[in-house]
Write a protein that holds these residues in place. Structure first.
Motif, mmCIF file in Angstrom:
data_model
loop_
_atom_site.group_PDB
_atom_site.id
_atom_site.type_symbol
_atom_site.label_atom_id
_atom_site.label_comp_id
_atom_site.label_asym_id
_atom_site.label_seq_id
_atom_site.Cartn_x
_atom_site.Cartn_y
_atom_site.Cartn_z
ATOM 1 N N LEU A 7 -45.496 -89.248 32.567
ATOM 2 C CA LEU A 7 -46.514 -88.309 32.089
ATOM 3 C C LEU A 7 -46.181 -87.835 30.679
ATOM 4 O O LEU A 7 -47.054 -87.717 29.824
ATOM 5 C CB LEU A 7 -46.606 -87.104 33.025
ATOM 6 C CG LEU A 7 -47.171 -87.391 34.413
ATOM 7 C CD1 LEU A 7 -47.060 -86.163 35.290
ATOM 8 C CD2 LEU A 7 -48.612 -87.833 34.319
ATOM 9 N N ALA A 8 -44.872 -87.578 30.447
ATOM 10 C CA ALA A 8 -44.472 -87.107 29.124
ATOM 11 C C ALA A 8 -44.725 -88.194 28.079
ATOM 12 O O ALA A 8 -45.051 -87.909 26.934
ATOM 13 C CB ALA A 8 -43.006 -86.698 29.131
ATOM 14 N N LEU B 207 -42.194 -89.833 37.482
ATOM 15 C CA LEU B 207 -43.573 -89.458 37.169
ATOM 16 C C LEU B 207 -43.616 -88.526 35.963
ATOM 17 O O LEU B 207 -44.434 -88.702 35.050
ATOM 18 C CB LEU B 207 -44.200 -88.794 38.392
ATOM 19 C CG LEU B 207 -45.714 -88.709 38.386
ATOM 20 C CD1 LEU B 207 -46.310 -90.091 38.272
ATOM 21 C CD2 LEU B 207 -46.196 -88.031 39.646
ATOM 22 N N ILE B 208 -42.689 -87.555 35.937
ATOM 23 C CA ILE B 208 -42.652 -86.623 34.800
ATOM 24 C C ILE B 208 -42.386 -87.399 33.510
ATOM 25 O O ILE B 208 -43.030 -87.180 32.488
ATOM 26 C CB ILE B 208 -41.560 -85.546 35.010
ATOM 27 C CG1 ILE B 208 -41.965 -84.611 36.150
ATOM 28 C CG2 ILE B 208 -41.342 -84.737 33.739
ATOM 29 C CD1 ILE B 208 -40.910 -83.604 36.532
ATOM 30 N N GLY C 57 -40.636 -88.068 41.610
ATOM 31 C CA GLY C 57 -41.169 -86.991 40.787
ATOM 32 C C GLY C 57 -40.645 -87.061 39.364
ATOM 33 O O GLY C 57 -41.403 -86.910 38.405
ATOM 34 N N LEU C 58 -39.327 -87.323 39.218
ATOM 35 C CA LEU C 58 -38.730 -87.363 37.881
ATOM 36 C C LEU C 58 -39.316 -88.506 37.064
ATOM 37 O O LEU C 58 -39.636 -88.339 35.879
ATOM 38 C CB LEU C 58 -37.206 -87.492 37.980
ATOM 39 C CG LEU C 58 -36.479 -86.241 38.492
ATOM 40 C CD1 LEU C 58 -34.984 -86.507 38.625
ATOM 41 C CD2 LEU C 58 -36.726 -85.069 37.544
#
Lengths: 342, 319
Positions: free
Chosen positions: B308-309, B304-305, B301-302
């Motif tokens: 995405l950022a 991915l964040i 998840g991290l």
């Protein structure tokens, strides 16, 4: 009567209320007079309160044109934190539940930061946080187990002044929303969802409004998670799995538009209760009528699921068809031909 | 303007490729066996499976209108179950199995398209509800314990390798890449898909049968995910229920990391494939690091964040 009908018809939530009414009528037909017992009302509200609250949380975010996929994981996090602190950390129950509520709000803060300030599209941001939050929940409490003091879960299921406690919680959160939506920030939420650029141009701090929406959503999700914990009376790292998407379904059933700008919390509550009633209806339908058919009994639970899922699709389709808004969706607009905006 | 756009888009794919290479280098530093031909081969195989599932997703996302297909996983599972049962380990049953798998995927895609185009249900919710229906149909059909196995030829393609680092599945992946690029870049349909994605009304007014084009994207997505299920059992060589469930959200992530905008109208399948490689390499790296399930989810998840950022930041609103 006609005027009331016209007023109801002009509200986007009409489809939600009508579906709920239809659900209640069908439920009475298949369940019989038992439907009217107070025990039945108590258990219906107690079982469905977590989804109702999750739907309210989702509506707040959807109003701003966003979406929160992480609601399910967040409810799981609340459940596991509350159980782990009380059972493993031997904290007082009140304190551990309060910490769980704070944790849920912090998840909302994180989502808000990503969407409002990092400007990641909400669908993707909350999808990523769903993974992180789910992972933390699994780390906090890896296996199903743990317990809740009996006072809490008996109190949760019992009536207070004639209304179940679960019902009081829903009323409290709905009142909280009513207050917030009457404040200036409530108008801003709708303004940002309707047309963000115009809202910005008229001097609204759109980022702050969006940040507030996700934080508030996180807080309500926390309450939903605590209700779920009181209901199931144990901790489970997979408990919230279905709530994220079901809350979105409830919002659509309630007549809100995923495009943002308009929607109704009342409709979402109706939508969530409709989803809950479907399971009830299908259960009694199978118990009273289908159990006579021998060939069906072995896989009856799968058929129950299938029927419930098909009814949901039917409900979604009818809700979407009766929706009217600036998007110009709806059968009337389509029949005239011309352009469609999807 | 279009040239700048083109450069930018290529840059995004280039960046994704860079991240993929970086992941492999980190993996090699952590554990030298990460870079062994066998391991690279299996990462690529799994990336092809994800890429298969993400192929339909790419089409649907390019078509725009908040397009997304969350039924990918359920359709994949149903495809796997049908393929295993029909093939039953016999080479002679491959053709009927393929036909059945394609037909089931197309049917589900058709229902999705009908719900989205005629009943106006938002794609996210429609395909999610459809996924629930398909999953229960799969459970009813198999009673929870599916039977059958892939035909020998299919199992051979699914699990054997041409060279240690080049499984047959990867060869198949190149064929899909070629076909997808052909559809998107060289056919009228591909052009119309980009057109309705970037401006639905303008495309409609210009004479594109926008509804049909969008509907076909969902049908193709159903077919491609169903075929992904077919190759999933070929790779695993056995079948269980809900095999494809884990592919739903990674398929969306692969599309986005590959530079396809969720707003529609732009993107490429090459990017999606690189996105699949990144996600699979990351998952494999976390296994090498002996992280448990919880740690894997958190790190996934991290990362991915972070991606995405880097990638999908929307422009700030300014006057």
């Amino acid at each position: 009567m006609m005027r009331l009908w016209r007023r109801l018809r002009s509200s986007p939530a009409a489809s939600g209320y009508l579906l709920l009414l239809l659900g209640i009528i069908v439920n009475i037909l298949v369940q019989g007079p038992d439907f009217f017992t107070s025990y039945n009302f108590n258990s219906l509200l107690a079982v469905n309160a977590p989804l109702v609250l999750a739907a309210i949380a989702q509506t707040v975010v959807v109003l701003t044109g966003g979406i929160d996929l992480s609601i399910g994981s967040n409810m799981t996090l609340v459940n596991t934190v509350a159980i782990a602190l009380a059972n493993q950390g031997h904290w007082p129950v009140g304190a551990s539940w309060a910490v769980a509520l704070v944790a849920a709000t912090l998840v909302g803060v994180g989502n808000g930061l990503m969407v409002a300030y990092l400007r990641i599209p909400p669908l993707l941001a909350t999808f990523a946080s769903m993974s992180v939050v789910g992972g933390i929940a699994l780390w906090v409490w890896p296996k199903p187990g743990g317990m809740v003091p009996p006072e809490i879960y008996t109190a949760y299921g019992a009536p207070f002044l004639g209304v179940p406690v679960a019902g009081w919680i829903i009323i409290a959160v709905a009142l909280l929303w009513l207050v917030v939506s009457r404040l200036r920030v409530g108008t801003y939420l709708r303004a940002v969802g309707g047309r963000e650029r115009s809202a910005y141009a008229s001097g609204i701090n759109t980022a702050a409004v969006k940040f507030f929406a996700y934080t508030f959503c996180g807080f309500i999700t926390g309450v939903a998670g605590l209700c779920l914990t009181a209901l199931t009376a144990s901790g489970d790292p997979k408990i919230g799995l279905l709530f994220g998407l079901n809350s979105i379904a409830a919002v659509i059933l309630g007549g809100s538009s995923l495009a943002g700008g308009w929607g109704s919390v009342g409709g979402s509550i109706a939508g969530a209760l409709f989803l809950g009633l479907i399971n009830n209806i299908v259960f009694f339908l199978f118990r009273n009528f289908v159990s006579q058919i021998q060939s069906l009994t072995s896989v009856a639970s799968f058929y129950q699921q299938l029927l419930a899922n098909l009814i949901v699709i039917f409900g979604l389709a009818s809700a979407a068809l009766t929706q009217r808004g600036e998007a110009g969706s709806g059968p009337g607009r389509r029949r005239r031909g011309g352009t469609q905006h999807v | 303007m279009s040239k700048i756009n083109l450069n930018w888009r290529h840059n995004q794919i280039f960046m994704a490729g860079l991240i993929a290479v970086a992941l492999f280098i980190v993996g090699g530093l952590v554990n030298a066996s990460f870079l062994s031909p066998t391991n690279i081969g299996s990462i690529l195989s799994m990336a092809v499976l994800l890429g298969f599932a993400a192929a339909g997703q790419t089409l649907v996302v390019i078509a725009g209108g908040e397009g997304i297909d969350l039924s990918v996983g359920a359709v994949m599972s149903l495809g796997a179950v049908l393929a295993a049962q029909t093939m039953a380990g016999q080479n002679s049953n491959i053709v009927p199995a393929l036909l059945l798998v394609i037909l089931s995927g197309a049917t589900i895609g058709l229902f999705n398209a009908a719900g989205i185009l005629y009943a106006r249900v938002p794609p996210l919710v429609m395909t999610m509800a459809m996924a629930n229906v398909v999953t229960t149909i799969q459970l009813i059909y198999t009673h929870g314990s599916p039977v059958g196995m892939p035909a020998p030829i299919i199992a051979f393609i699914g699990s054997r390798r041409l060279f240690p680092f080049l499984p047959w599945l990867v060869v198949l992946g190149f064929i899909i890449l070629f076909l997808m690029q052909f559809i998107l870049r060289r056919t009228v349909y591909g052009q119309q898909l980009y057109a309705i994605g970037s401006n639905y009304n303008a495309a409609y007014l210009a004479g594109v049968r926008a509804g049909t084009v969008k509907g076909i994207a969902y049908i193709l997505s159903g077919i491609l995910s169903s075929l992904a299920g077919f190759w999933l059992i070929a790779y695993n060589n056995f079948v269980f229920v809900n095999m494809g469930a884990a592919y739903v959200l990674p398929s969306v992530a692969a599309v986005v990391i590959g530079g396809t905008s969720l707003a529609g109208g732009e993107g490429s399948y090459t990017g999606t494939l690189i996105g699949s490689v990144i996600l699979t390499a990351l998952a494999s790296l976390l296994v090498v690091l002996h992280t448990d399930e919880a740690g894997r989810q958190i790190i996934n998840g991290l990362v991915l964040i972070l991606l995405l950022a880097l990638y999908t930041r929307q422009p700030a609103i300014r006057q």
